[in-house]
Design a protein around this motif. Structure first.
Motif, PDB file in Angstrom:
ATOM      1  N   CYS A  82       0.852  -1.182   0.000  1.00  0.00           N
ATOM      2  CA  CYS A  82       0.000   0.000   0.000  1.00  0.00           C
ATOM      3  C   CYS A  82       0.891   1.237   0.000  1.00  0.00           C
ATOM      4  O   CYS A  82       1.970   1.233   0.610  1.00  0.00           O
ATOM      5  CB  CYS A  82      -0.901  -0.038   1.235  1.00  0.00           C
ATOM      6  N   ILE A  96      -7.944  -1.224   4.483  1.00  0.00           N
ATOM      7  CA  ILE A  96      -7.187  -1.274   3.228  1.00  0.00           C
ATOM      8  C   ILE A  96      -6.649  -2.679   3.088  1.00  0.00           C
ATOM      9  O   ILE A  96      -5.839  -3.132   3.897  1.00  0.00           O
ATOM     10  CB  ILE A  96      -6.052  -0.236   3.238  1.00  0.00           C
ATOM     11  N   ASN A  99      -2.681  -3.690  -2.228  1.00  0.00           N
ATOM     12  CA  ASN A  99      -2.624  -3.189  -3.596  1.00  0.00           C
ATOM     13  C   ASN A  99      -3.459  -1.919  -3.763  1.00  0.00           C
ATOM     14  O   ASN A  99      -4.287  -1.811  -4.669  1.00  0.00           O
ATOM     15  CB  ASN A  99      -3.049  -4.269  -4.592  1.00  0.00           C
ATOM     16  N   VAL A 100      -3.198  -0.968  -2.886  1.00  0.00           N
ATOM     17  CA  VAL A 100      -3.897   0.320  -2.919  1.00  0.00           C
ATOM     18  C   VAL A 100      -2.861   1.437  -3.014  1.00  0.00           C
ATOM     19  O   VAL A 100      -1.871   1.445  -2.272  1.00  0.00           O
ATOM     20  CB  VAL A 100      -4.778   0.516  -1.672  1.00  0.00           C
ATOM     21  N   ALA A 102      -2.823   5.721  -3.119  1.00  0.00           N
ATOM     22  CA  ALA A 102      -3.589   6.960  -2.973  1.00  0.00           C
ATOM     23  C   ALA A 102      -2.640   8.142  -3.133  1.00  0.00           C
ATOM     24  O   ALA A 102      -1.605   8.219  -2.477  1.00  0.00           O
ATOM     25  CB  ALA A 102      -4.263   7.015  -1.608  1.00  0.00           C
ATOM     26  N   LEU A 108      -9.727   8.777   2.906  1.00  0.00           N
ATOM     27  CA  LEU A 108     -10.136   7.376   2.991  1.00  0.00           C
ATOM     28  C   LEU A 108     -10.904   7.241   4.299  1.00  0.00           C
ATOM     29  O   LEU A 108     -10.319   7.242   5.379  1.00  0.00           O
ATOM     30  CB  LEU A 108      -8.924   6.441   2.949  1.00  0.00           C
ATOM     31  N   PHE A 114     -11.045  -0.688   0.829  1.00  0.00           N
ATOM     32  CA  PHE A 114     -10.327  -0.471  -0.418  1.00  0.00           C
ATOM     33  C   PHE A 114      -9.519  -1.712  -0.747  1.00  0.00           C
ATOM     34  O   PHE A 114      -8.833  -2.262   0.116  1.00  0.00           O
ATOM     35  CB  PHE A 114      -9.375   0.725  -0.287  1.00  0.00           C
ATOM     36  N   LYS A 115      -9.577  -2.115  -2.019  1.00  0.00           N
ATOM     37  CA  LYS A 115      -8.828  -3.307  -2.443  1.00  0.00           C
ATOM     38  C   LYS A 115      -8.440  -3.145  -3.903  1.00  0.00           C
ATOM     39  O   LYS A 115      -9.289  -2.891  -4.755  1.00  0.00           O
ATOM     40  CB  LYS A 115      -9.699  -4.551  -2.226  1.00  0.00           C
ATOM     41  N   ASN A 116      -7.140  -3.268  -4.196  1.00  0.00           N
ATOM     42  CA  ASN A 116      -6.637  -3.156  -5.565  1.00  0.00           C
ATOM     43  C   ASN A 116      -7.228  -1.925  -6.259  1.00  0.00           C
ATOM     44  O   ASN A 116      -7.961  -2.026  -7.239  1.00  0.00           O
ATOM     45  CB  ASN A 116      -6.953  -4.418  -6.378  1.00  0.00           C
ATOM     46  N   ALA A 117      -6.885  -0.764  -5.738  1.00  0.00           N
ATOM     47  CA  ALA A 117      -7.473   0.480  -6.224  1.00  0.00           C
ATOM     48  C   ALA A 117      -6.405   1.559  -6.351  1.00  0.00           C
ATOM     49  O   ALA A 117      -5.454   1.606  -5.570  1.00  0.00           O
ATOM     50  CB  ALA A 117      -8.575   0.948  -5.279  1.00  0.00           C
TER      51      ALA A 117
END
Length: 221
Positions: A82, A96, A99-100, A102, A108, A114-117
């Protein structure tokens, strides 16, 4: 050959994410960016957090980079990999899942998952939201309870509907939404898997949106 729709028509990778610019090519289809998040994080070498003790109020596991200016909550879960950029705010209960990425000035929010974003700069996800396998452009926003759904109930590959009613396969079983810059979903709205929501477009409160929404337009249900 130029794709029917490209990432550059929806968003521009901000300077805050220059570390990852080689992975997010403007000329490819926007959903291809979702597949690059994991590789982008794997390339990063300056993670700065260690695992927290079991039972700690804010649990951090795996490789996680958090900019020193980030406001952290007193409880929540961050599972790496992350990357959280400057001046972001994480609120209580944030989850989280890995794979995030930001960018700068993102929110947030409380009880949001949040996942893979990939969230670019100034993204607002404040209350009770789910963001999975999705791209959110600069200044995009989710109202309370809005969801970016990422999985078909039958488990099949997710189709992409384009502006001219063309339908193509993403060849992905997990794919959320691609929100253009300044796009918004109202409270308790749902974007179905594979949705493309153009720049400055709005999905109103409680609406279930499916497919393509052109820039500067509204889906009123």
């Amino acid at each position: 050959m130029e794709p029917m729709i490209s990432a550059k028509q929806l968003f521009t990778l901000p300077d805050s994410l220059h570390e990852f610019r080689d992975f997010f090519v403007p000329e490819v289809e926007p959903w291809k960016w979702v597949t690059q998040i994991k590789g982008a994080l794997k390339s990063f070498e300056s993670y700065n957090t260690k695992e927290t003790a079991e039972g700690a109020p804010l649990k951090i596991t795996g490789p996680v980079y958090i900019h020193p200016s980030v406001q952290l909550p007193h409880f929540g879960t961050i599972a790496g990999p992350c990357w959280i950029g400057p001046n972001c705010e994480l609120r209580p209960g944030v989850f989280i899942r890995g794979n995030v990425i930001a960018g700068a000035n993102c929110l947030l929010g409380n009880s949001c998952e949040f996942k893979n974003a990939l969230l670019m700069d100034d993204v607002q996800v404040a209350h009770f939201n789910y963001v999975g396998d999705s791209i959110m452009g600069n200044h995009s926003h989710l109202g309370a309870g809005a969801v970016l759904s990422n999985f078909r109930i039958d488990g099949q590959h997710i189709p992409i509907d384009l502006e001219d009613d063309t339908r193509i396969s993403s060849e992905m079983r997990k794919l959320g939404s691609m929100l253009g810059e300044n796009a918004q979903l109202g409270c308790n709205a749902v974007a179905q898997p594979g949705s493309i929501i153009g720049k400055n477009a709005v999905v109103l409160t409680g609406v279930v949106h499916k497919g393509f929404l052109a820039s500067d337009t509204w889906n009123c249900g």
